[in-house]
Design an enzyme around this catalytic site. Structure first.
Site, PDB file in Angstrom:
ATOM      1  N   ASP A  37       0.816  -1.216   0.000  1.00 56.50           N
ATOM      2  CA  ASP A  37       0.000   0.000   0.000  1.00 56.50           C
ATOM      3  C   ASP A  37       0.842   1.255   0.000  1.00 56.50           C
ATOM      4  OD1 ASP A  37      -2.357  -1.260   0.003  1.00 56.50           O
ATOM      5  OD2 ASP A  37      -2.820  -0.969   2.124  1.00 56.50           O
ATOM      6  N   LYS A  59      -3.068   3.498  -2.592  1.00 52.84           N
ATOM      7  CA  LYS A  59      -4.173   4.399  -2.895  1.00 52.84           C
ATOM      8  C   LYS A  59      -3.765   5.815  -2.552  1.00 52.84           C
ATOM      9  CE  LYS A  59      -7.062   0.820  -1.097  1.00 52.84           C
ATOM     10  NZ  LYS A  59      -7.174   0.344   0.256  1.00 52.84           N
ATOM     11  N   MET A 209      -8.144   8.639   9.219  1.00 50.08           N
ATOM     12  CA  MET A 209      -8.682   9.028   7.908  1.00 50.08           C
ATOM     13  C   MET A 209      -9.695  10.160   8.009  1.00 50.08           C
ATOM     14  SD  MET A 209      -9.348   5.282   6.241  1.00 50.08           S
ATOM     15  CE  MET A 209     -10.277   4.615   7.601  1.00 50.08           C
TER      16      MET A 209
HETATM   17  N1  SAH Z   1      -4.239   0.089   9.400  1.00 50.08           N
HETATM   18  C1  SAH Z   1      -3.747   1.405   9.672  1.00 50.08           C
HETATM   19  C2  SAH Z   1      -4.766   2.464   9.403  1.00 50.08           C
HETATM   20  C3  SAH Z   1      -5.188   2.547   7.969  1.00 50.08           C
HETATM   21  S1  SAH Z   1      -6.298   3.829   7.663  1.00 50.08           S
HETATM   22  C4  SAH Z   1      -3.201   1.472  11.102  1.00 50.08           C
HETATM   23  O1  SAH Z   1      -3.406   0.548  11.883  1.00 50.08           O
HETATM   24  O2  SAH Z   1      -2.515   2.440  11.414  1.00 50.08           O
HETATM   25  C5  SAH Z   1      -5.199   5.095   7.149  1.00 50.08           C
HETATM   26  C6  SAH Z   1      -5.164   6.168   8.170  1.00 50.08           C
HETATM   27  O3  SAH Z   1      -4.284   5.825   9.217  1.00 50.08           O
HETATM   28  C7  SAH Z   1      -4.650   7.487   7.660  1.00 50.08           C
HETATM   29  O4  SAH Z   1      -5.651   8.212   6.987  1.00 50.08           O
HETATM   30  C8  SAH Z   1      -4.242   8.168   8.947  1.00 50.08           C
HETATM   31  O5  SAH Z   1      -5.352   8.659   9.621  1.00 50.08           O
HETATM   32  C9  SAH Z   1      -3.700   6.999   9.738  1.00 50.08           C
HETATM   33  N2  SAH Z   1      -2.242   6.897   9.621  1.00 50.08           N
HETATM   34  C10 SAH Z   1      -1.548   5.851   9.158  1.00 50.08           C
HETATM   35  N3  SAH Z   1      -0.225   6.082   9.253  1.00 50.08           N
HETATM   36  C11 SAH Z   1      -0.087   7.307   9.794  1.00 50.08           C
HETATM   37  C12 SAH Z   1       1.029   8.107  10.168  1.00 50.08           C
HETATM   38  N4  SAH Z   1       2.273   7.687   9.984  1.00 50.08           N
HETATM   39  N5  SAH Z   1       0.806   9.310  10.710  1.00 50.08           N
HETATM   40  C13 SAH Z   1      -0.450   9.747  10.914  1.00 50.08           C
HETATM   41  N6  SAH Z   1      -1.525   9.028  10.585  1.00 50.08           N
HETATM   42  C14 SAH Z   1      -1.366   7.825  10.053  1.00 50.08           C
END
Ligand code: SAH
Length: 580
Positions: A37, A59, A209
């Site tokens: 991803d 995406k 998100m």
């Molecule tokens: N599975 C992932 C989340 C996926 S949804 C998890 O457990 O972290 C994607 C969202 O995760 C992004 O829109 C943001 O809100 C958050 N996100 C993921 N990585 C991030 C990062 N390094 N810093 C801030 N937000 C993050």
């Protein structure tokens, strides 16, 4: 389960490669296919085997590169078409925290494909931690709640089956405001949220998100009774060198996003714990924070400079410009004739001068249908501790390791073990330096009958670039070239993308510049399709010395040269450059 490949749903963590799990890393190292991803950092992709098929289904926030339903099908297809293959599905954070890993797993089950889940560190908890915000804190928050700020339409329409089993209708009843009052496209993407319950909840709220919907989310929470003064923080690109924290309150969330231009990926955290971030923010702004630097040294050498630049805050993209490849063994120089493993019985000592030599030798041994038993009784020599350790991992102790860990040291050590009367005359110099007379006294017979090793029965296992130091000291020994070191021919797409977005390239040799520019050229077949990527590269170069600088300038780099020809000096120069 049928004879399919196996899929691993792996969480890559929030960005910092140090937060990736050991289990995930070991699977990536042996994966045949990696489906990844957008949020997965290049540093984690570089754990993948160079021969793995890399599939980018990333995406962008505004457009989907590959639809979720297509990703599901793709995983099934790889598993069905590649029996025995290791298929890594690599996702940001944790695969089961808004990662749609559950949907992929359901599809795999349906198709009879075996899978495993390797959890990752979710951004929901780790990103606040990197901003000094504990999600729970005694006396402030006794619970925390992870909420999606954006639920995809696609999910609601194409997974009706899932919703039935999950009793979706009751959720609708739970959140009547969310669904009925505001309508419209945006509203529908958060229609599953139970705003009255969220507003009442005293724990910490963490939205993933949610940036594009946050203005609306904060308004709805206030409408439902949440205190407008609730402390709120946006944490952008958490745990990476670009991490940024912006604090405000619930009522100013929308305007703050616009004013500060908060962009994805970012999480939103609300509650009293946010205030702690003002005291506990432990991540210092480092001199190279926010810089992405490409390092063009070989991976092993890059380690030193890469970790130093990382420690200074930079995101380092390791792009070694040479790679090693196992070869059929050849005798002596590269154009020598092929060696035969049947000859192995002609040797009593196997001498290794690198870990690559160890790996390649054993690969060839197995390919020749042999195994460790054909080494029984042989003495093993290693140039130094790292190679010795590599042999130990294969269950082999070394008999000879020189004290100074150099080729010359190894050559001399072995030469001292194969003294004999006849050699004595031709090695007079050696005897002097080794104080031969005392050895003679130690083993007076040894000169004629007891030498430990016969020089002609020593086999050196080396790469094509090894010099002749050892052979000169042991002219009767045999050398097999068991691996080659070659310039990297081309860069995979994910690396091109990482390079395209970098601030500068660090060159420690003139050949690295040449190899880098060559590797950026696309193979003929893909030239049309991705030519825009090949054109994108940084135009700033940090160079170790005059010759390297001259070559870099030839390719239109703006060059910053280190004062001295040393890594220390180069690192110092890079830091100074960004300090101003
Ligand atoms: N599975 C992932 C989340 C996926 S949804 C998890 O457990 O972290 C994607 C969202 O995760 C992004 O829109 C943001 O809100 C958050 N996100 C993921 N990585 C991030 C990062 N390094 N810093 C801030 N937000 C993050």
């Amino acid at each position: 389960m049928k004879n399919f490949g196996k899929v691993y749903l792996i969480g890559a963590g929030p960005g910092d490669p140090g937060l990736f799990t050991l289990k995930g890393k070991s699977i990536l190292e042996r994966a045949d296919v990696v489906v990844y991803d957008r949020l997965v950092s290049p540093a984690i992709l570089s754990f993948c085997n160079a021969s793995a098929e890399m599939v980018d289904v990333g995406k962008m926030p505004t457009h989907h590169k590959v639809k979720q339903s297509e990703i599901n099908k793709l995983l099934v297809k790889f598993a069905q078409e590649k029996p025995g293959a290791v298929i890594a599905r690599l996702k940001g954070g944790d695969p089961f925290v808004f990662g749609r890993g559950g949907e992929e797993a359901l599809e795999l089950i349906d198709a009879g494909v075996e899978f495993e889940v390797v959890p990752g560190i979710t951004s929901a908890i780790s990103v606040p931690a990197y901003a000094g915000i504990p999600v729970s804190h005694r006396g402030i928050a006794t619970s925390f709640h992870i909420v999606t700020g954006h639920e995809k339409q696609e999910m609601q329409t194409c997974h009706s089956e899932l919703y039935e089993t999950k009793n979706f209708s009751s959720q609708v009843e739970l959140c009547p405001l969310g669904r009925s009052t505001k309508g419209g496209v945006e509203e529908s993407s958060i229609s599953g949220l139970d705003f009255p319950a969220l507003a009442k909840c005293p724990g910490t709220l963490i939205f993933l998100m949610g940036i594009s919907n946050m203005e609306m989310i904060s308004r709805r929470l206030i409408e439902c009774g949440k205190d407008p003064k609730t402390p709120l923080a946006f944490i952008e690109k958490g745990t990476t060198p670009y991490q940024r924290t912006v604090m405000c309150t619930l009522e100013t969330a929308g305007e703050t996003i616009l004013r500060e231009n908060v962009t994805a990926p970012a999480i939103t955290i609300m509650g009293g714990v946010v205030e702690l971030g003002k005291i506990l923010a432990w991540r210092k702004d480092l001199p190279l924070s926010g810089r992405r630097l490409v390092i063009t040294r070989a991976a092993k050498q890059a380690g030193g400079i890469a970790s130093r630049l990382t420690a200074l805050g930079a995101e380092v993209i390791e792009t070694p410009m040479i790679e090693t490849r196992g070869v059929e063994p050849r005798v002596g120089s590269l154009d020598g004739t092929a060696a035969d493993f049947a000859d192995l019985s002609n040797f009593d000592v196997l001498a290794f001068t690198s870990t690559n030599g160890v790996d390649s030798f054993f690969e060839l041994l197995f390919r020749a249908g042999l195994d460790i038993r054909s080494l029984a009784g042989k003495k093993i020599a290693s140039v130094g501790k790292i190679t010795e350790k590599k042999l130990l991992e294969r269950g082999i102790r070394c008999d000879y390791v020189p004290e100074d860990h150099t080729g010359e040291g190894l050559g001399k050590l072995l030469a001292s073990k194969c003294l004999s009367e006849t050699q004595c005359a031709s090695h007079s110099e050696l005897y002097e330096t080794k104080n031969f007379s005392s050895q003679v006294e130690l083993c007076p017979l040894g000169r004629s009958t007891k030498c430990e090793v016969e020089e002609s029965r020593i086999l050196l296992l080396q790469g094509n670039l090894a010099d002749d130091t050892i052979l000169k000291l042991l002219p009767k020994a045999t050398r097999w070239v068991v691996y080659e070191t070659l310039p990297v021919a081309t860069l995979p797409d994910w690396k091109r993308e990482a390079v395209a977005g970098a601030d500068a390239v660090v060159f420690a040799s003139s050949s690295a510049v040449e190899n880098f520019m060559n590797a950026l050229k696309l193979p003929q077949s893909t030239e049309g399709a991705a030519s825009n990527l090949s054109a994108q590269r940084p135009h700033l170069a940090f160079s170790i010395g005059r010759l390297t600088s001259a070559t870099a300038k030839k390719y239109d780099f703006e060059v910053v040269e280190s004062e001295e020809t040393s890594m220390d000096s180069l690192v110092k120069k890079i830091t100074e450059y960004y300090a101003v």
